[in-house]
Design a protein around this motif. Sequence first.
Motif, PDB file in Angstrom:
ATOM      1  N   ALA A  45       0.832  -1.202   0.000  1.00 34.13           N
ATOM      2  CA  ALA A  45       0.000   0.000   0.000  1.00 34.13           C
ATOM      3  C   ALA A  45       0.867   1.254   0.000  1.00 34.13           C
ATOM      4  CB  ALA A  45      -0.928  -0.007   1.213  1.00 34.13           C
ATOM      5  N   ALA A  46       1.948   1.213   0.770  1.00 36.36           N
ATOM      6  CA  ALA A  46       2.847   2.375   0.824  1.00 36.36           C
ATOM      7  C   ALA A  46       3.576   2.573  -0.497  1.00 36.36           C
ATOM      8  CB  ALA A  46       3.852   2.197   1.960  1.00 36.36           C
ATOM      9  N   SER A  47       4.066   1.496  -1.078  1.00 33.57           N
ATOM     10  CA  SER A  47       4.865   1.610  -2.301  1.00 33.57           C
ATOM     11  C   SER A  47       4.043   2.085  -3.484  1.00 33.57           C
ATOM     12  CB  SER A  47       5.525   0.256  -2.626  1.00 33.57           C
ATOM     13  OG  SER A  47       4.556  -0.704  -2.996  1.00 33.57           O
ATOM     14  N   LEU A  48       2.728   1.872  -3.442  1.00 37.59           N
ATOM     15  CA  LEU A  48       1.867   2.289  -4.545  1.00 37.59           C
ATOM     16  C   LEU A  48       1.161   3.618  -4.276  1.00 37.59           C
ATOM     17  CD1 LEU A  48       0.244  -1.164  -5.448  1.00 37.59           C
ATOM     18  CD2 LEU A  48       1.982   0.085  -6.744  1.00 37.59           C
ATOM     19  N   SER A  49       1.598   4.313  -3.230  1.00 31.01           N
ATOM     20  CA  SER A  49       0.915   5.556  -2.842  1.00 31.01           C
ATOM     21  C   SER A  49       1.806   6.790  -2.923  1.00 31.01           C
ATOM     22  CB  SER A  49       0.347   5.412  -1.423  1.00 31.01           C
ATOM     23  OG  SER A  49      -0.640   4.414  -1.366  1.00 31.01           O
ATOM     24  N   HIS A  50       2.886   6.728  -3.666  1.00 32.15           N
ATOM     25  CA  HIS A  50       3.796   7.869  -3.763  1.00 32.15           C
ATOM     26  C   HIS A  50       3.296   8.940  -4.741  1.00 32.15           C
ATOM     27  CE1 HIS A  50       7.326   6.477  -1.428  1.00 32.15           C
ATOM     28  NE2 HIS A  50       6.827   5.276  -1.691  1.00 32.15           N
ATOM     29  N   GLN A  58       5.318  11.429   0.986  1.00 29.88           N
ATOM     30  CA  GLN A  58       6.196  10.464   0.339  1.00 29.88           C
ATOM     31  C   GLN A  58       7.259   9.953   1.299  1.00 29.88           C
ATOM     32  OE1 GLN A  58       7.721  12.320  -3.191  1.00 29.88           O
ATOM     33  NE2 GLN A  58       5.801  12.171  -4.307  1.00 29.88           N
ATOM     34  N   ALA A  59       7.779  10.869   2.126  1.00 29.39           N
ATOM     35  CA  ALA A  59       8.762  10.455   3.128  1.00 29.39           C
ATOM     36  C   ALA A  59       8.134   9.480   4.116  1.00 29.39           C
ATOM     37  CB  ALA A  59       9.307  11.678   3.865  1.00 29.39           C
ATOM     38  N   GLY A  60       6.866   9.732   4.456  1.00 28.85           N
ATOM     39  CA  GLY A  60       6.159   8.821   5.353  1.00 28.85           C
ATOM     40  C   GLY A  60       5.969   7.450   4.738  1.00 28.85           C
ATOM     41  N   MET A  61       5.704   7.423   3.446  1.00 21.09           N
ATOM     42  CA  MET A  61       5.555   6.148   2.750  1.00 21.09           C
ATOM     43  C   MET A  61       6.880   5.388   2.717  1.00 21.09           C
ATOM     44  SD  MET A  61       2.411   5.801   2.015  1.00 21.09           S
ATOM     45  CE  MET A  61       0.934   6.823   1.924  1.00 21.09           C
ATOM     46  N   ASN A  62       7.961   6.107   2.441  1.00 20.49           N
ATOM     47  CA  ASN A  62       9.285   5.471   2.443  1.00 20.49           C
ATOM     48  C   ASN A  62       9.614   4.886   3.813  1.00 20.49           C
ATOM     49  OD1 ASN A  62       9.965   5.971  -0.246  1.00 20.49           O
ATOM     50  ND2 ASN A  62      10.745   8.011   0.213  1.00 20.49           N
ATOM     51  N   GLU A  63       9.300   5.644   4.834  1.00 16.34           N
ATOM     52  CA  GLU A  63       9.556   5.178   6.204  1.00 16.34           C
ATOM     53  C   GLU A  63       8.732   3.936   6.517  1.00 16.34           C
ATOM     54  OE1 GLU A  63       9.137   6.833  10.814  1.00 16.34           O
ATOM     55  OE2 GLU A  63       9.128   8.244   9.134  1.00 16.34           O
ATOM     56  N   ALA A  64       7.476   3.938   6.073  1.00 23.02           N
ATOM     57  CA  ALA A  64       6.609   2.779   6.316  1.00 23.02           C
ATOM     58  C   ALA A  64       7.139   1.541   5.594  1.00 23.02           C
ATOM     59  CB  ALA A  64       5.185   3.083   5.854  1.00 23.02           C
ATOM     60  N   GLY A 130      -0.264   4.992  10.434  1.00 27.00           N
ATOM     61  CA  GLY A 130       0.414   6.237  10.134  1.00 27.00           C
ATOM     62  C   GLY A 130       0.314   6.681   8.684  1.00 27.00           C
ATOM     63  N   ILE A 131      -0.011   5.745   7.774  1.00 26.98           N
ATOM     64  CA  ILE A 131      -0.098   6.108   6.355  1.00 26.98           C
ATOM     65  C   ILE A 131      -1.520   6.056   5.827  1.00 26.98           C
ATOM     66  CG2 ILE A 131       2.272   5.360   5.876  1.00 26.98           C
ATOM     67  CD1 ILE A 131       1.059   2.836   4.560  1.00 26.98           C
ATOM     68  N   ALA A 132      -2.488   5.835   6.694  1.00 25.45           N
ATOM     69  CA  ALA A 132      -3.877   5.666   6.244  1.00 25.45           C
ATOM     70  C   ALA A 132      -4.390   6.900   5.505  1.00 25.45           C
ATOM     71  CB  ALA A 132      -4.780   5.352   7.437  1.00 25.45           C
ATOM     72  N   ASP A 133      -4.084   8.085   6.004  1.00 23.35           N
ATOM     73  CA  ASP A 133      -4.616   9.302   5.397  1.00 23.35           C
ATOM     74  C   ASP A 133      -4.039   9.573   4.016  1.00 23.35           C
ATOM     75  OD1 ASP A 133      -6.232   9.775   7.549  1.00 23.35           O
ATOM     76  OD2 ASP A 133      -4.849  11.155   8.542  1.00 23.35           O
ATOM     77  N   ALA A 134      -2.825   9.085   3.745  1.00 19.98           N
ATOM     78  CA  ALA A 134      -2.173   9.381   2.475  1.00 19.98           C
ATOM     79  C   ALA A 134      -2.173   8.206   1.503  1.00 19.98           C
ATOM     80  CB  ALA A 134      -0.728   9.833   2.732  1.00 19.98           C
ATOM     81  N   THR A 135      -2.760   7.091   1.886  1.00 21.83           N
ATOM     82  CA  THR A 135      -2.787   5.918   1.006  1.00 21.83           C
ATOM     83  C   THR A 135      -3.745   6.144  -0.156  1.00 21.83           C
ATOM     84  OG1 THR A 135      -2.255   4.409   2.825  1.00 21.83           O
ATOM     85  CG2 THR A 135      -3.304   3.452   0.904  1.00 21.83           C
ATOM     86  N   ARG A 136      -3.314   5.784  -1.345  1.00 20.53           N
ATOM     87  CA  ARG A 136      -4.153   5.960  -2.520  1.00 20.53           C
ATOM     88  C   ARG A 136      -5.379   5.045  -2.452  1.00 20.53           C
ATOM     89  NH1 ARG A 136      -2.143   8.846  -6.635  1.00 20.53           N
ATOM     90  NH2 ARG A 136      -3.351   7.690  -8.199  1.00 20.53           N
ATOM     91  N   SER A 137      -6.464   5.510  -3.062  1.00 12.21           N
ATOM     92  CA  SER A 137      -7.758   4.851  -2.893  1.00 12.21           C
ATOM     93  C   SER A 137      -7.764   3.389  -3.353  1.00 12.21           C
ATOM     94  CB  SER A 137      -8.845   5.626  -3.651  1.00 12.21           C
ATOM     95  OG  SER A 137      -8.538   5.707  -5.032  1.00 12.21           O
ATOM     96  N   HIS A 138      -7.016   3.070  -4.423  1.00 13.18           N
ATOM     97  CA  HIS A 138      -7.102   1.725  -4.971  1.00 13.18           C
ATOM     98  C   HIS A 138      -6.367   0.677  -4.136  1.00 13.18           C
ATOM     99  CE1 HIS A 138      -3.233   3.087  -6.507  1.00 13.18           C
ATOM    100  NE2 HIS A 138      -2.950   1.853  -6.892  1.00 13.18           N
TER     101      HIS A 138
END
Length: 214
Positions: A45-50, A58-64, A130-138
């Motif tokens: 989910a993180a890798s597909l949400s940049h 994006q930094a949060g996604m990388n950290e996740a 921590g990444i729920a708010d920024a995760t892409r819908s799909h």
Amino acid sequence: MTQKRPWDMTIREFVERAGSSKATPGGGSTSALAAALGSAMTSMAASLSHRGRTPEQQAGMNEAEQEMQGIAAECERLMNEDMRSFSAYLEASEAGDEDDEAVAAAVGRTIQVPLDLMKVCVRGLRGARGIADATRSHVLSDLGIGLVMFEAAARSAYLTVKINLSACRDSRTREAYGDEADVLLLEAQKLKERGLNEVTRAIERGAEESRGVD
């Protein structure tokens, strides 16, 4: 021939062996696998949400992603340790009596390993939330699955702790272990519920936007 470790088995091999009369892989290994799957779903989910995210997001996604990679490695270690600790307990029990120091130490490991897995699951749940708010819908559903898997793994590990506590002869140690497990399970439950609520709301918002609902 050297026997494969569970982590190196195919899915079919793991399922068949876990469902057999063999002592391992058992509940502890299955719990570790569930947590690893939770980390995989969260990482995906993180890798597909940049795309289309702010530099901070994006930094949060990388950290996740990095956190989930570390959690997966920890799950592998704990799966192997779970099998070793159970084998050590069986050997110590056969060689000594219930009050033997070696037996007590072995019992401690059969409790500490699933406790450590519960801590890993709580880490995973925090990272996923921590990444729920920024995760892409799909991939929101995949993130939700990650949350569910982490909590299921924590609950499964909790059951392993509880059943192994009966072999712990020291009442203070037994109580301390039990209290720690209770706290970890409660935290895992809360994190999962809050995370799932956030994911569900985000899915509903996306559905409304796609329908053009004001």
